[in-house]
Write a protein that holds these residues in place. Structure first.
Motif, mmCIF file in Angstrom:
data_model
loop_
_atom_site.group_PDB
_atom_site.id
_atom_site.type_symbol
_atom_site.label_atom_id
_atom_site.label_comp_id
_atom_site.label_asym_id
_atom_site.label_seq_id
_atom_site.Cartn_x
_atom_site.Cartn_y
_atom_site.Cartn_z
ATOM 1 N N GLU A 556 -79.020 82.668 71.913
ATOM 2 C CA GLU A 556 -79.980 82.132 72.880
ATOM 3 C C GLU A 556 -79.342 81.031 73.721
ATOM 4 O O GLU A 556 -79.533 80.959 74.939
ATOM 5 C CB GLU A 556 -81.216 81.600 72.133
ATOM 6 N N ALA A 557 -78.562 80.156 73.041
ATOM 7 C CA ALA A 557 -77.908 79.068 73.761
ATOM 8 C C ALA A 557 -76.941 79.613 74.799
ATOM 9 O O ALA A 557 -76.873 79.117 75.932
ATOM 10 C CB ALA A 557 -77.192 78.154 72.772
ATOM 11 N N ASN A 560 -78.822 81.076 77.744
ATOM 12 C CA ASN A 560 -79.304 79.967 78.556
ATOM 13 C C ASN A 560 -78.198 79.410 79.441
ATOM 14 O O ASN A 560 -78.386 79.206 80.633
ATOM 15 C CB ASN A 560 -79.798 78.859 77.618
ATOM 16 N N LYS A 563 -77.172 82.159 82.082
ATOM 17 C CA LYS A 563 -78.196 82.555 83.057
ATOM 18 C C LYS A 563 -78.629 81.385 83.931
ATOM 19 O O LYS A 563 -78.681 81.501 85.149
ATOM 20 C CB LYS A 563 -79.427 83.084 82.313
ATOM 21 N N HIS A 564 -78.960 80.294 83.278
ATOM 22 C CA HIS A 564 -79.620 79.218 84.008
ATOM 23 C C HIS A 564 -78.704 78.069 84.373
ATOM 24 O O HIS A 564 -78.901 77.406 85.372
ATOM 25 C CB HIS A 564 -80.795 78.670 83.182
ATOM 26 N N ALA A 595 -81.855 71.903 80.323
ATOM 27 C CA ALA A 595 -82.545 72.814 79.406
ATOM 28 C C ALA A 595 -83.482 72.028 78.499
ATOM 29 O O ALA A 595 -83.179 70.918 78.086
ATOM 30 C CB ALA A 595 -81.523 73.552 78.547
ATOM 31 N N GLY A 600 -88.324 76.649 78.189
ATOM 32 C CA GLY A 600 -87.898 78.041 78.012
ATOM 33 C C GLY A 600 -88.477 78.623 76.739
ATOM 34 O O GLY A 600 -88.377 78.015 75.673
ATOM 35 N N LEU A 603 -85.671 79.307 74.025
ATOM 36 C CA LEU A 603 -85.255 78.179 73.192
ATOM 37 C C LEU A 603 -86.372 77.764 72.238
ATOM 38 O O LEU A 603 -86.118 77.357 71.117
ATOM 39 C CB LEU A 603 -84.866 76.983 74.077
ATOM 40 N N THR A 627 -75.250 70.871 78.812
ATOM 41 C CA THR A 627 -76.278 70.910 77.774
ATOM 42 C C THR A 627 -75.622 71.034 76.399
ATOM 43 O O THR A 627 -74.593 71.688 76.261
ATOM 44 C CB THR A 627 -77.205 72.123 77.994
#
Lengths: 640, 214
Positions: A556-557, A560, A563-564, A595, A600, A603, A627
């Motif tokens: 997931e990290a 993130n 993508k973001h 983040a 999100g 997260l 982050t």
């Protein structure tokens, strides 16, 4: 005392009760007759030794012969074998019992003198017949022709005695009678198994041991006369006779009785076999040495030949004994091989199959075990119905618990030799049941999971998808930009929910994580991501829940960050803290930052997952930028 | 375009119908099981069928079987199968030697409405569209057999399996069409595929190759 002596033959027909009412009668008869014979013999001992016999016997030897007779008679009374064996045992017991008495009374008349001179014929004929009768009883296979042959040879021997010129032929016929039982019994040992095999071998030994004993005593007699040690060759012969008769009676009794006797135990049988081989060795070496000594009287040469022969025949006997040990008890070898493998917990059936394949010499052999629920399984746990030709290894005959299926035609016979291996296979059979039980539980869990996942996919997931689609389509028609944004966010949240339901239903943790652990799984995960410039992973494995949680955190990290955050450099670190009690998962990027697990849903989901496993998730701004996602996960059992 | 939708989830079925109608297509029938699907296709003769793989009564593969039945009788019928989960083995079973006018997508794709509508149009025009998740799953399962391929070649293979044209692959990977063709020749050579790399049927060849081991 003549009346007593002549009364013995009269007792003979009364003794063996052909269709005896139980055992008490015959046992009583045996005891009474043996007692009477003993008294008669002791009385006969007091009569002066007849002058016409040409030899004298020490009273102790006569006592030994008497004891042999008493022993045989008692055994005859105690026997529960089929009637031919019992009759022969009775004849043996009574004639042996009568023999010393007859010898002592040889002076009483020509008839008794003849009886004394031929007193050994009947008991020794019984010694010849008994092993054959016994093995017929044990294996259930008729050996009448061989018994007939013994009768014919006996007749020939007696007839030729009439013509002095043919005396040599008569002696040959008489000696032949001792060879016949061996030829008649040993072939029947083949094809038997287990206890039956030991009984058959005891029958075989009963045919060999008397011959060996008599031959030994003969040799000792020859030694006596060659070396001029005294004059006890006849006495040696009588000792041999007594021992041979009692050994035969004891062995035949043990082989044919329904009782379990210590005589049938493998060490005893092997010991007897060893005894025979030792006696044969001594006879050969001693006989050859004596023959040389008698011919050339050169003692060193005779000694040398004797030693060489002893070593040569002795070594051969040892080899033969080893071979016989395997023949007598293949199950013992099976046990020894299994024991050599050591602890094979979890793989016992495979070990059994492997050892059997080697023992039987059949690489295609399979061992099937019946589990507690009545299903047959092979060592791999697959169900398999045993074919009709499978050989029982354990359990009762009608309902075996383990069988072997050979792939070669000769395997069946060899497998049968093993007999019942129940004790050896106990663990393996139990293991099969336990493993099957576990597999069934596993299958039930998988089926349940499958049902659950289908319910999720076909129910919840489809409905969620329908709602999302409809909301999305409706949102597109909204004029108010704020409302549109709100709907779009809701649609996003719903899409995440759809995604989560799917991964939940699949229950799918990547196979590489399950098989290889975090190291290989994360390496595989980051491979397509050029931005990951640092990857530090632990070499060891952790509990599956921890591995799965750490994996999803990193996943997931990373998603993130890519993508973001448009990160250029991402570092992934999984390390142990506080002496291995805690595992820290750290994902650091140099992206735009910002983040927040509150925003999100991805997260947030991870944060929930981490806290569910007793850990903590911290998402913070990096220094100087980017982050940092940090999860600390407790390793091992959570503190209570 | 005249379309028949077979989907037992009414909410989702209506949503899709709404989406398609909104995009200017004619949804001529909405059914909830395989039998009704065959009956409606018979009656309406649509250009495209959108069918769920799992439908009542057993929720196993009624949709797939109905589609197989239809494709044998109406070879020109375009079919897009929808599935809730990735079932890689199913593609080869349903295409049964003809991957033209065939699509296999996860249901989630309907939410990316623009792309979804485009994919339907592609299938109706004769192309093959396979969901990237399905292809990825196939490739994952075949990881060992793909050892001989370079990373780039695996990427190209994945796009071929998804039904992309050479031009589409070139655009997706930002390389020239010549490079794509070179990659394809290399891939087909390494895998021993007999299909012409230029042919549309190459998708089928790749899919069959991927499903061979199952």
């Amino acid at each position: 005392m003549g009346t007593r002596g002549s009364s013995l033959p009269g007792a003979q027909p009364a003794g063996p009760v052909v269709a005896g009412p139980g055992l008490a009668g015959p046992v009583l008869a045996g005891t009474v007759v043996a007692g009477a014979g003993l008294v008669a013999g002791i009385v006969a001992l007091r009569v002066p030794w007849p002058a016409d016999l040409g030899f004298t016997l020490h009273p102790a030897i006569l006592g030994l012969m008497l004891c042999a007779g008493v022993g045989c008679t008692l055994l005859a009374g105690w026997s529960d074998a089929r009637w031919p064996v019992r009759v022969a045992l009775w004849v043996l017991g009574l004639t042996t019992l009568a023999y010393p008495t007859l010898l002592g009374l040889a002076d009483a008349g020509p008839a008794l003198a003849l009886a004394a001179m031929t007193g050994h014929v009947l008991p020794l004929t019984m010694v010849n017949l008994l092993p054959i009768l016994a093995i017929s009883a044990v294996t259930g296979r008729s050996r009448r022709r061989w018994m007939l042959a013994i009768g014919v040879l006996l007749g020939t021997s007696i007839l030729t005695q009439v013509f002095q010129a043919l005396a040599v032929l008569g002696s040959a016929a008489w000696l032949g009678n001792f060879a016949l039982p061996m030829i008649a019994t040993w072939p029947l040992v083949r094809g038997t198994g287990g206890v039956l095999r030991r009984r058959a071998i005891v029958c075989g030994l009963a045919s060999v041991l008397p011959v060996a004993i008599i031959a030994l005593c003969l040799t000792l007699g020859i030694a006596d006369s060659t070396l001029h040690l005294g004059s006890w060759s006849v006495e040696a012969l009588m000792i041999g006779f007594s021992l041979a008769v009692s050994t035969t009676a004891a062995l035949v009794w043990a082989a044919t009785t329904a009782r379990e006797t210590w005589l049938l135990r493998t060490p005893v049988v092997l010991g007897l076999l060893g005894g025979v081989l030792a006696v044969v060795t001594v006879i050969v070496a001693l006989g050859a040495g004596l023959a040389l000594l008698a011919g050339s009287s050169r003692a060193p040469l005779a000694l040398g030949v004797g030693i060489v022969l002893t070593v040569g025949v002795g070594l051969a006997a040892v080899r033969l004994h080893g071979w016989a040990a395997r023949q007598i008890d293949p199950a013992a070898e099976f046990a020894a091989e299994l024991a050599m493998l050591g602890e094979v917990s979890g793989e016992r059936r495979l070990a059994v199959q492997q050892v059997l394949r080697q023992l039987i010499g059949d690489p295609g052999l399979a061992v099937l075990v019946r589990t507690s629920d009545g299903v047959w399984v092979d060592p791999a746990g697959a169900e398999r119905t045993p074919p009709a030709e499978s050989i029982r290894l354990a359990g009762p005959t009608e309902q075996p618990t383990a069988v072997a299926v050979g792939s070669a035609p000769e395997s069946a016979g060899r497998l049968r030799l093993l007999g019942d291996c129940g004790q050896l296979l106990e663990d393996a059979i139990l293991e099969a049941s336990v493993q099957r039980e576990a597999a069934r539980a596993d299958a039930a869990a998988v089926a349940e999971r499958h049902r659950l996942s289908r319910d999720l996919h076909d129910g919840v997931q489809g409905r969620l998808l329908g709602i999302t689609l409809n909301l999305q389509l409706s949102g597109e028609q909204l004029a108010d930009p704020t409302a549109r944004l709100l709907v779009a966010e809701t649609v996003d949240a719903l899409r995440n929910a759809v995604e989560e339901v799917r991964s939940l239903g699949d229950g799918r943790v990547p196979a590489i994580l399950v098989d290889g652990g975090l190291g290989p799984a994360l390496t595989h995960l980051v491979r397509p991501l050029a931005a990951v410039t640092e990857l530090r992973l632990p070499p060891r494995r952790y509990p599956p829940e921890l591995e799965a949680c750490a994996y999803f955190v990193v996943g997931e990290a990373l998603a993130n960050a890519v993508k973001h955050a448009t990160a250029q450099n991402i570092g992934v670190r999984v390390e142990e803290l506080a002496g291995g009690d805690v595992v820290r998962v750290l994902v650091v990027d140099d992206g735009v930052g910002g983040a927040d697990p509150r925003l999100g849903s991805g997260l947030r989901g991870i944060a929930e997952r981490v806290s569910a496993s007793g850990g903590l998730l911290v998402v913070r701004e990096g220094v100087p930028g980017g982050t940092v996602v940090e999860a600390t996960l407790p390793c091992g059992p959570a503190p209570s | 375009m005249r379309i028949v939708i077979a989907e037992d989830q009414v909410l989702l079925r209506d949503g899709i119908a709404r989406l398609l109608t909104g995009a200017g297509h004619a949804v001529v029938a909405r059914v909830g099981d395989g039998h009704a699907l065959i009956a409606e296709v018979n009656r309406q003769r649509p250009e495209l069928v959108l069918a769920d793989i799992r439908m009542p009564p057993s929720y196993s593969d009624e949709g797939a079987r109905a589609v197989l039945h239809l494709r044998e009788r109406f070879p020109e019928l375009a079919v897009v199968m929808l599935s809730q989960v990735v079932e890689p083995g199913l593609v080869a079973a349903v295409t049964g030697g003809a991957a033209r006018r065939f699509g296999y997508l996860l249901k989630d794709r309907v939410l990316d409405t623009a792309i979804f509508l485009e994919q339907l149009a592609m299938v109706a025009a004769g192309s093959t569209v396979i969901d990237s998740e399905v292809v990825a799953e196939c490739l994952r399962q075949e990881a060992r057999r793909l050892n001989g391929l370079t990373e780039r070649e695996v990427e190209v293979l994945r796009l071929v399996a998804e039904g992309r044209s050479n031009a589409g692959i070139a655009a997706a990977l930002v390389i020239s069409r010549r490079t794509v063709e070179a990659h394809l020749r290399s891939i087909f050579g390494k895998l021993g595929l007999m299909a012409d790399p230029e042919d549309n049927q190459r998708v089928l060849a790749v899919l069959n190759w991927l499903s061979e081991s199952r």
